[in-house]
Design an enzyme around this catalytic site. Structure first.
Site, PDB file in Angstrom:
ATOM      1  CG  ASP A 124      -0.179  -0.425   2.576  1.00 45.16           C
ATOM      2  OD1 ASP A 124       0.932  -0.786   2.508  1.00 45.16           O
ATOM      3  OD2 ASP A 124      -0.748   0.093   3.661  1.00 45.16           O
ATOM      4  CD  GLU A 160       9.807  -1.917  10.937  1.00 47.50           C
ATOM      5  OE1 GLU A 160       9.300  -2.169  12.145  1.00 47.50           O
ATOM      6  OE2 GLU A 160       8.599  -1.304  10.381  1.00 47.50           O
TER       7      GLU A 160
HETATM    8  C1  UGA Z   1       3.541  -0.646   9.308  1.00 52.51           C
HETATM    9  C2  UGA Z   1       4.720  -0.774   8.566  1.00 52.51           C
HETATM   10  O1  UGA Z   1       5.043  -0.130   7.412  1.00 52.51           O
HETATM   11  C3  UGA Z   1       4.938  -2.682   8.119  1.00 52.51           C
HETATM   12  O2  UGA Z   1       6.059  -2.583   7.486  1.00 52.51           O
HETATM   13  C4  UGA Z   1       4.754  -3.271   9.446  1.00 52.51           C
HETATM   14  O3  UGA Z   1       4.660  -4.649   8.982  1.00 52.51           O
HETATM   15  C5  UGA Z   1       3.528  -2.851  10.084  1.00 52.51           C
HETATM   16  O4  UGA Z   1       3.271  -1.527  10.574  1.00 52.51           O
HETATM   17  C6  UGA Z   1       3.620  -3.455  11.553  1.00 52.51           C
HETATM   18  O5  UGA Z   1       4.384  -3.371  12.358  1.00 52.51           O
HETATM   19  O6  UGA Z   1       2.673  -4.590  11.881  1.00 52.51           O
HETATM   20  P1  UGA Z   1       0.989  -0.574   8.220  1.00 52.51           P
HETATM   21  O7  UGA Z   1       0.867   0.088   7.204  1.00 52.51           O
HETATM   22  O8  UGA Z   1       0.508  -0.260   9.525  1.00 52.51           O
HETATM   23  O9  UGA Z   1       2.440  -1.105   8.373  1.00 52.51           O
HETATM   24  O10 UGA Z   1       0.448  -2.227   7.974  1.00 52.51           O
HETATM   25  P2  UGA Z   1      -0.152  -2.715   6.705  1.00 52.51           P
HETATM   26  O11 UGA Z   1       0.097  -1.824   5.606  1.00 52.51           O
HETATM   27  O12 UGA Z   1      -1.603  -3.052   7.025  1.00 52.51           O
HETATM   28  O13 UGA Z   1       0.720  -4.027   6.525  1.00 52.51           O
HETATM   29  C7  UGA Z   1       1.966  -4.167   6.366  1.00 52.51           C
HETATM   30  C8  UGA Z   1       2.089  -5.297   5.093  1.00 52.51           C
HETATM   31  O14 UGA Z   1       1.661  -6.538   5.527  1.00 52.51           O
HETATM   32  C9  UGA Z   1       1.315  -4.869   3.872  1.00 52.51           C
HETATM   33  O15 UGA Z   1       2.134  -5.093   2.639  1.00 52.51           O
HETATM   34  C10 UGA Z   1       0.073  -5.609   4.179  1.00 52.51           C
HETATM   35  O16 UGA Z   1      -0.403  -6.346   2.767  1.00 52.51           O
HETATM   36  C11 UGA Z   1       0.625  -7.023   4.703  1.00 52.51           C
HETATM   37  N1  UGA Z   1      -0.284  -7.657   5.738  1.00 52.51           N
HETATM   38  C12 UGA Z   1      -0.949  -6.754   6.311  1.00 52.51           C
HETATM   39  C13 UGA Z   1      -0.359  -9.018   5.533  1.00 52.51           C
HETATM   40  O17 UGA Z   1       0.137  -9.819   4.708  1.00 52.51           O
HETATM   41  N2  UGA Z   1      -1.179  -9.799   6.413  1.00 52.51           N
HETATM   42  C14 UGA Z   1      -2.131  -9.026   7.326  1.00 52.51           C
HETATM   43  O18 UGA Z   1      -2.760  -9.838   8.049  1.00 52.51           O
HETATM   44  C15 UGA Z   1      -1.899  -7.655   7.286  1.00 52.51           C
HETATM   45 MN    MN Z   2       0.750   0.111   5.175  1.00 54.32          MN
END
Ligand code: UGA
Ligand code: MN
Length: 364
Positions: A200, A283
């Site tokens: 995203d 990270e």
């Molecule tokens: C932030 C950071 O930018 C992420 O890199 C980090 O993993 C996350 O916080 C964390 O600490 O959990 P954020 O924008 O809050 O990310 O989270 P998302 O964009 O919802 O998810 C990060 C990535 O993991 C996305 O590429 C999403 O597609 C993937 N994701 C999310 C999954 O593979 N499974 C899930 O259940 C949710």
């Molecule tokens: Mn995100």
């Protein structure tokens, strides 16, 4: 009308089966039909049929308890039949380091929109290999079709978040997927540059020129993070001396996942370095293992004053549940359109869904 759902959608059918007293002849019939359909579905889908464990992969979830670090994920590899596009570029351009762009992704209504936008950004980048890892037990064929349409080198994997973490209030998102990608890279790649790009975020194509010559580890600002609207390394005399980030949280490396790139030689030098299952600390856990000397950090993006990646977030829209229009459907595009909405996870079609109708211009 119901359209054929995603492969995992109907697995719940087997649940009530543990009570032998309710296992009547009718339910036995139903189960047989279900199993036959399930088998048919799997064996006719070329993507699912080719899916198998990674070659040499002994990974299975550990029975019982595990630490947030030592869990062994199951990994599905879904592109074993793909022609080996990936080396064509390398043969022609041996001098240009390959960028391995790792994207965790998961099923939701906006997923295909995110992946289309990101994939089209990546298509304009030279010498880039996209490792897309679904948070699932198997790969979605529609995602596989997009990858093949884009025509860029890719690897398509699936690795599901362990059940115990799904229950948490803030689950560690994208961790099992990124860990799977690390395993794949360690097995298949000797050199290049690794970058973790969520599905995203927004990437300025100049980012790829910046990170391509990463010798050890490079860092740079990420826009739209936290209360400071940025998470950025602070540079003094060309060296990274600290971080400007509104959520330090005791982290040594207060950086976002999108704010660093790593030379793949470090993955081989530190074969156990990985992400821990702890939201917010992924990270830092990884970087603490591979950054032995802060002097190794290379500041990018005009000495960490330029924004080349943005932590954008897409509003989550629940998938619609739709009743097909009751007007005559034959020979209009509606049934094809509804099937596509279902494939793209934009809507599920159900007789119990929201009524829908067509506003006709002319009599059909
Ligand atoms: C932030 C950071 O930018 C992420 O890199 C980090 O993993 C996350 O916080 C964390 O600490 O959990 P954020 O924008 O809050 O990310 O989270 P998302 O964009 O919802 O998810 C990060 C990535 O993991 C996305 O590429 C999403 O597609 C993937 N994701 C999310 C999954 O593979 N499974 C899930 O259940 C949710
Ligand atoms: Mn995100």
């Amino acid at each position: 009308m119901t359209t054929g759902g995603m492969p995992s959608g109907s697995q719940g059918c087997l649940v009530g089966f543990s009570k032998p007293t309710v296992f009547t002849g009718a339910s036995a019939m139903f189960l047989l039909v279900y199993l036959a359909l399930w088998k048919y579905h799997d064996s006719t889908n070329p993507l699912l049929a080719s899916a198998s464990s990674l070659p040499g992969d002994e990974s299975r979830p550990l029975p019982g308890a595990h630490s947030p670090r030592d869990f062994l994920e199951q990994i599905m590899s879904c592109d074993l039949d793909e022609p080996k596009k990936k080396n064509v570029f390398l043969e022609k351009n041996k001098s240009m380091p390959m960028i391995y762009f790792v994207t965790p992704t998961y099923a939701r209504s906006v997923q295909m929109a995110e992946l289309t936008r990101l994939g089209q950004t990546l298509s304009s980048v030279q010498a880039l290999h996209w490792i897309l890892v679904e948070d699932s037990t198997k790969c979605n064929p529609v995602v596989g079709q997009l990858l093949r349409r884009l025509g860029i080198p890719f690897t398509h994997l699936a690795s599901e978040m362990p059940a115990a973490y799904k229950k948490l209030k803030i689950p560690p998102r994208g961790v099992s997927n990124r860990r799977a990608a690390l395993k794949w890279i360690r097995r298949n790649v000797k050199q290049g540059v690794l970058y973790f790009g969520d599905d995203d975020n927004t990437y300025d194509v100049r980012l790829f020129d910046e990170i391509r010559d990463t010798r050890n580890i490079s860092m740079f600002p990420v826009g739209l993070i936290g209360d400071y609207a940025v998470s950025a390394p602070v540079v003094h005399d060309g060296k990274v001396v600290g971080f400007y980030d509104s959520w330090p949280a005791g982290r040594r490396f207060a950086v976002d996942m999108a704010g660093f790139a790593v030379n793949i030689k470090l993955l081989h030098q530190f074969p156990n370095a990985t992400f821990i299952y702890e939201a917010g600390f992924e990270e830092d856990s990884f970087l603490q293992e591979i950054v032995t000397d802060a002097d190794f950090i290379e500041a990018k993006a005009a000495n960490c004053t330029e924004i080349l990646v943005w932590h954008t977030r897409t509003v989550q829209v629940p998938a619609a549940i739709l009743q097909p229009p009751t007007q005559t459907l034959t020979e209009t595009s509606i049934s094809g359109l509804l099937r596509r909405l279902n494939d793209l996870q934009l809507a599920t079609i159900s007789s119990k869904g929201k009524p829908s109708s067509v506003h006709y211009l002319t009599n059909v």
